[in-house]
Design a protein around this motif. Sequence first.
Motif, PDB file in Angstrom:
ATOM      1  N   MET A  25      50.916  29.530  41.125  1.00  0.00           N
ATOM      2  CA  MET A  25      51.722  30.205  40.116  1.00  0.00           C
ATOM      3  C   MET A  25      51.483  29.574  38.750  1.00  0.00           C
ATOM      4  SD  MET A  25      53.062  32.770  41.298  1.00  0.00           S
ATOM      5  CE  MET A  25      54.042  33.206  39.877  1.00  0.00           C
ATOM      6  N   VAL A  27      29.542  42.268  30.192  1.00  0.00           N
ATOM      7  CA  VAL A  27      28.428  41.321  30.264  1.00  0.00           C
ATOM      8  C   VAL A  27      27.746  41.488  31.622  1.00  0.00           C
ATOM      9  CG1 VAL A  27      27.785  38.881  30.221  1.00  0.00           C
ATOM     10  CG2 VAL A  27      29.567  39.743  28.682  1.00  0.00           C
ATOM     11  N   SER A  41      43.078  34.851  30.109  1.00  0.00           N
ATOM     12  CA  SER A  41      43.950  33.699  29.830  1.00  0.00           C
ATOM     13  C   SER A  41      43.145  32.573  29.209  1.00  0.00           C
ATOM     14  CB  SER A  41      44.591  33.191  31.123  1.00  0.00           C
ATOM     15  OG  SER A  41      45.447  34.165  31.632  1.00  0.00           O
ATOM     16  N   ALA A  42      42.045  32.204  29.824  1.00  0.00           N
ATOM     17  CA  ALA A  42      41.253  31.084  29.316  1.00  0.00           C
ATOM     18  C   ALA A  42      40.476  31.487  28.065  1.00  0.00           C
ATOM     19  CB  ALA A  42      40.294  30.599  30.398  1.00  0.00           C
ATOM     20  N   VAL A  87      55.755  34.627  35.113  1.00  0.00           N
ATOM     21  CA  VAL A  87      56.458  33.418  35.557  1.00  0.00           C
ATOM     22  C   VAL A  87      55.695  32.215  35.007  1.00  0.00           C
ATOM     23  CG1 VAL A  87      57.066  32.006  37.562  1.00  0.00           C
ATOM     24  CG2 VAL A  87      57.291  34.503  37.662  1.00  0.00           C
ATOM     25  N   GLU A 123      34.800  41.123  25.942  1.00  0.00           N
ATOM     26  CA  GLU A 123      35.738  41.530  26.989  1.00  0.00           C
ATOM     27  C   GLU A 123      35.331  42.904  27.545  1.00  0.00           C
ATOM     28  OE1 GLU A 123      38.316  40.462  28.852  1.00  0.00           O
ATOM     29  OE2 GLU A 123      38.365  42.498  29.663  1.00  0.00           O
ATOM     30  N   ALA A 124      35.323  42.999  28.869  1.00  0.00           N
ATOM     31  CA  ALA A 124      34.928  44.260  29.516  1.00  0.00           C
ATOM     32  C   ALA A 124      35.954  45.365  29.287  1.00  0.00           C
ATOM     33  CB  ALA A 124      34.744  44.018  31.018  1.00  0.00           C
ATOM     34  N   ASN A 130      35.079  37.484  38.785  1.00  0.00           N
ATOM     35  CA  ASN A 130      33.922  37.887  37.978  1.00  0.00           C
ATOM     36  C   ASN A 130      33.032  36.735  37.548  1.00  0.00           C
ATOM     37  OD1 ASN A 130      36.165  39.827  37.816  1.00  0.00           O
ATOM     38  ND2 ASN A 130      34.658  41.054  36.738  1.00  0.00           N
ATOM     39  N   SER A 175      44.316  38.743  32.912  1.00  0.00           N
ATOM     40  CA  SER A 175      45.417  38.838  33.871  1.00  0.00           C
ATOM     41  C   SER A 175      46.747  38.417  33.242  1.00  0.00           C
ATOM     42  CB  SER A 175      45.109  38.000  35.119  1.00  0.00           C
ATOM     43  OG  SER A 175      43.965  38.521  35.764  1.00  0.00           O
ATOM     44  N   PRO A 191      44.920  43.013  42.336  1.00  0.00           N
ATOM     45  CA  PRO A 191      44.820  43.405  40.926  1.00  0.00           C
ATOM     46  C   PRO A 191      44.320  42.231  40.082  1.00  0.00           C
ATOM     47  CG  PRO A 191      47.131  43.116  41.574  1.00  0.00           C
ATOM     48  CD  PRO A 191      46.304  42.860  42.796  1.00  0.00           C
ATOM     49  N   TRP A 221      40.945  45.516  37.320  1.00  0.00           N
ATOM     50  CA  TRP A 221      39.696  45.643  38.082  1.00  0.00           C
ATOM     51  C   TRP A 221      39.948  46.288  39.447  1.00  0.00           C
ATOM     52  CZ3 TRP A 221      34.903  44.624  36.099  1.00  0.00           C
ATOM     53  CH2 TRP A 221      34.857  43.899  34.912  1.00  0.00           C
ATOM     54  N   ASN A 251      50.188  40.057  34.457  1.00  0.00           N
ATOM     55  CA  ASN A 251      50.852  39.228  35.468  1.00  0.00           C
ATOM     56  C   ASN A 251      52.378  39.297  35.371  1.00  0.00           C
ATOM     57  OD1 ASN A 251      51.666  37.414  33.512  1.00  0.00           O
ATOM     58  ND2 ASN A 251      50.085  35.900  33.975  1.00  0.00           N
ATOM     59  N   ALA A 252      53.019  38.512  36.248  1.00  0.00           N
ATOM     60  CA  ALA A 252      54.474  38.621  36.378  1.00  0.00           C
ATOM     61  C   ALA A 252      55.223  37.707  35.412  1.00  0.00           C
ATOM     62  CB  ALA A 252      54.878  38.312  37.820  1.00  0.00           C
TER      63      ALA A 252
HETATM   64  C1  LIG Z   1      49.470  40.825  39.372  1.00  0.00           C
HETATM   65  C2  LIG Z   1      49.369  39.376  38.963  1.00  0.00           C
HETATM   66  C3  LIG Z   1      50.530  38.630  38.788  1.00  0.00           C
HETATM   67  C4  LIG Z   1      50.428  37.288  38.402  1.00  0.00           C
HETATM   68  N1  LIG Z   1      51.580  36.611  38.112  1.00  0.00           N
HETATM   69  C5  LIG Z   1      51.505  35.363  37.583  1.00  0.00           C
HETATM   70  C6  LIG Z   1      52.664  34.724  37.110  1.00  0.00           C
HETATM   71  O1  LIG Z   1      53.756  35.277  37.143  1.00  0.00           O
HETATM   72  N2  LIG Z   1      52.526  33.466  36.605  1.00  0.00           N
HETATM   73  C7  LIG Z   1      51.299  32.847  36.512  1.00  0.00           C
HETATM   74  O2  LIG Z   1      51.225  31.705  36.029  1.00  0.00           O
HETATM   75  N3  LIG Z   1      50.188  33.450  36.959  1.00  0.00           N
HETATM   76  C8  LIG Z   1      50.261  34.699  37.454  1.00  0.00           C
HETATM   77  N4  LIG Z   1      49.126  35.347  37.833  1.00  0.00           N
HETATM   78  C9  LIG Z   1      47.866  34.615  37.759  1.00  0.00           C
HETATM   79  C10 LIG Z   1      47.354  34.436  36.332  1.00  0.00           C
HETATM   80  O3  LIG Z   1      47.596  35.590  35.567  1.00  0.00           O
HETATM   81  C11 LIG Z   1      45.857  34.121  36.409  1.00  0.00           C
HETATM   82  O4  LIG Z   1      45.688  32.948  37.186  1.00  0.00           O
HETATM   83  C12 LIG Z   1      45.225  33.884  35.050  1.00  0.00           C
HETATM   84  O5  LIG Z   1      45.532  34.930  34.166  1.00  0.00           O
HETATM   85  C13 LIG Z   1      43.716  33.753  35.254  1.00  0.00           C
HETATM   86  O6  LIG Z   1      43.113  33.479  34.013  1.00  0.00           O
HETATM   87  P1  LIG Z   1      41.534  33.561  33.816  1.00  0.00           P
HETATM   88  O7  LIG Z   1      41.278  33.285  32.395  1.00  0.00           O
HETATM   89  O8  LIG Z   1      40.890  32.720  34.853  1.00  0.00           O
HETATM   90  O9  LIG Z   1      41.142  35.066  34.177  1.00  0.00           O
HETATM   91  P2  LIG Z   1      41.632  36.411  33.557  1.00  0.00           P
HETATM   92  O10 LIG Z   1      42.890  36.223  32.750  1.00  0.00           O
HETATM   93  O11 LIG Z   1      41.691  37.410  34.653  1.00  0.00           O
HETATM   94  O12 LIG Z   1      40.510  36.779  32.504  1.00  0.00           O
HETATM   95  C14 LIG Z   1      39.208  37.143  32.825  1.00  0.00           C
HETATM   96  C15 LIG Z   1      38.758  38.153  31.790  1.00  0.00           C
HETATM   97  O13 LIG Z   1      37.352  38.288  31.850  1.00  0.00           O
HETATM   98  C16 LIG Z   1      37.024  39.659  31.724  1.00  0.00           C
HETATM   99  N5  LIG Z   1      35.724  39.887  32.352  1.00  0.00           N
HETATM  100  C17 LIG Z   1      35.418  39.744  33.659  1.00  0.00           C
HETATM  101  N6  LIG Z   1      34.124  40.043  33.880  1.00  0.00           N
HETATM  102  C18 LIG Z   1      33.600  40.371  32.679  1.00  0.00           C
HETATM  103  C19 LIG Z   1      32.312  40.778  32.265  1.00  0.00           C
HETATM  104  N7  LIG Z   1      31.306  40.885  33.125  1.00  0.00           N
HETATM  105  N8  LIG Z   1      32.124  41.072  30.962  1.00  0.00           N
HETATM  106  C20 LIG Z   1      33.124  40.948  30.064  1.00  0.00           C
HETATM  107  N9  LIG Z   1      34.385  40.560  30.407  1.00  0.00           N
HETATM  108  C21 LIG Z   1      34.615  40.282  31.699  1.00  0.00           C
HETATM  109  C22 LIG Z   1      38.152  40.344  32.464  1.00  0.00           C
HETATM  110  O14 LIG Z   1      38.248  41.713  32.163  1.00  0.00           O
HETATM  111  C23 LIG Z   1      39.348  39.537  32.023  1.00  0.00           C
HETATM  112  O15 LIG Z   1      39.930  40.029  30.843  1.00  0.00           O
HETATM  113  C24 LIG Z   1      49.161  36.682  38.224  1.00  0.00           C
HETATM  114  C25 LIG Z   1      48.006  37.426  38.402  1.00  0.00           C
HETATM  115  C26 LIG Z   1      48.093  38.761  38.744  1.00  0.00           C
HETATM  116  C27 LIG Z   1      46.836  39.573  38.866  1.00  0.00           C
END
Ligand SMILES: Cc1cc2nc3c(=O)[nH]c(=O)nc-3n(C[C@H](O)[C@H](O)[C@H](O)COP(=O)(O)OP(=O)(O)OC[C@H]3O[C@@H](n4cnc5c(N)ncnc54)[C@H](O)[C@@H]3O)c2cc1C
Length: 526
Positions: free
Chosen positions: A17, A277, A65-66, A153, A86-87, A315, A146, A138, A120, A150-151
């Motif tokens: 979480m 990408v 997020s990152a 929290v 961003e895709a 991804n 995400s 999702p 996705w 996301n939710a």
């Molecule tokens: C439904 C749901 C509920 C959640 N609830 C919570 C919560 O309440 N609290 C919490 O802390 N965490 C929650 N999470 C988890 C949290 O949101 C994720 O762990 C976090 O956002 C992941 O961050 P990230 O940067 O790794 O990836 P992401 O935030 O998913 O970002 C990846 C990005 O890269 C882009 N991308 C991917 N492939 C390509 C490509 N080939 N070309 C260009 N762009 C691309 C994607 O479109 C996306 O925008 C939840 C997740 C989901 C799905």
Amino acid sequence: MSYLLKGVQACWFFKQMHGIVRPLIKAHLLEKVFSVQKLKTTQQFSQDSSRNMDCFSYIIVGAGSAGCVLANRLTEDPDSTVKLLEAGPKDTLFNSKRLMWKIHMPAALTYNLCDEKYNWYYHTTPQKHMDNRIMYWPRGRVWGGSSSLNAMVYIRGHAEDYNRWSKEGAVEWDYEFCLPYFKKAQTHELGADLYRGGNGPLHVSRGKTNNPLHHAFLDAAQQAGYPFTDDMNGFQQEGFGWMDMTIHQGQRWSTASAYLRPALSRPNLSAEEDTLVKKILFKGTKAVGIEYVKDGGKKTIFANKEVILSAGAINSPQLLMLSGVGNADDLKKLGIPVVCHLAGVGQNLQDHLEVYIQQKCTQPLTLYKSQKPLNMIKIGLEWLWKFTGDGATAHLETGGFIRSRAGVSHPDIQFHFLPSQVIDHGRTASQLEAYQVHIGPMRSTSVGWLKLKSTDPREHPIIEPNYLSTGSRGDPGNYRPVSLTSIPGYLTLKFQLSKKQGSTYSHVVTRLGDVRTCLLQLPPPP
Ligand SMILES: Cc1cc2nc3c(=O)[nH]c(=O)nc-3n(C[C@H](O)[C@H](O)[C@H](O)COP(=O)(O)OP(=O)(O)OC[C@H]3O[C@@H](n4cnc5c(N)ncnc54)[C@H](O)[C@@H]3O)c2cc1C
């Protein structure tokens, strides 16, 4: 508003979480790499970029997020130029959040889980240990990634989790080292203290609905002998209390809002949407650029410092494999030229399941009434006008952490309480006054993998989380943990409303075995 409209589901995933928190720290660690400077002048970049529009200091793949955090932090250095790709689409329309209310209205969160517009929409393989159920995953595909879906929290990991990472080799990931970065990232509406930040871009707030069912949940936990904790992200995670949410002034506070938008006007940041990408380009084994498609056209750009892959847990490995980094045998089978044999790419996929225990409510206290069309319109209009009301919260306002059994060093089970019923991520509408408790293990032991299905970057990879693969069916060791009372082997949630609000008791008494049965009997996705 979709909690209000539909209510959500029975089982969802995400390994930690605190998933959103980790990328934030990564970005803040950058401060160690270069000292933060005021933007000196915009001229330098303008001159550089006019010389070579296709070369940047950094290319960031994925504005999730990152990625949003990185884009902000890296462009604090005026000498660095950043291209963020961003895709998915932008998360605003004509710069308006209101016009994209399905993303920014916290209570609307399940809308975007119901279709592929900003999502996705992944699915796993049939899960052998779950009667071949296919699980829906999702993931955000929009600015904010995400964190736009996301939710909301806001939960940091337990201090002992970070300390374990550090012991396992992740140098400087112990809690003491991380805490200043958590604080630096955050502005908590209750003000700064030893654990909370007071001046960071990520706004965090508490629920305002005061729904009696939240109080009943907290009372029930204390009746069962668990402590109340006033800050699960502070000194004491263990216990039950009010949860922190990444919501600011009634709006979802994604990393796009916290980090990307404030940086968009910087001349050294170029952020794109609807840009897929396809491949990382290598010189030998050094990443030097990427290939992407936009508006049907293929384009190549280069980085003279770093190509940063922040495309999420699915991804990022997918893109590495498409680019020739992964298990050489698997890549060769698909005819992908091998850049580097790295068998670990796509391996060690971990996730945890949540079980939703749903209970009919004997009084009209849930969000069910808010799902009636007229009430929805009222709630929607209030949010659009003032960002207040039932639309301004994700409604997951209370929760808790417990230890499953004696001998466990720190909490390994997490609870969330929702005064509503959510069925299949909101894809099926709730038809009754009901509430639910989410119960999830924090340190699941099942480990899976993902692999490419084809060389087409648009095709989803094969996702095999291997749910429930550790331990055998009926092994009480796996399921004994869930207990909110002193009755061993039972999950008992007792809700008592205070006399003022009338008194009612609702009980959920679930044998631990039944928790598993309930998991297995959830309907497959449509
Ligand atoms: C439904 C749901 C509920 C959640 N609830 C919570 C919560 O309440 N609290 C919490 O802390 N965490 C929650 N999470 C988890 C949290 O949101 C994720 O762990 C976090 O956002 C992941 O961050 P990230 O940067 O790794 O990836 P992401 O935030 O998913 O970002 C990846 C990005 O890269 C882009 N991308 C991917 N492939 C390509 C490509 N080939 N070309 C260009 N762009 C691309 C994607 O479109 C996306 O925008 C939840 C997740 C989901 C799905």
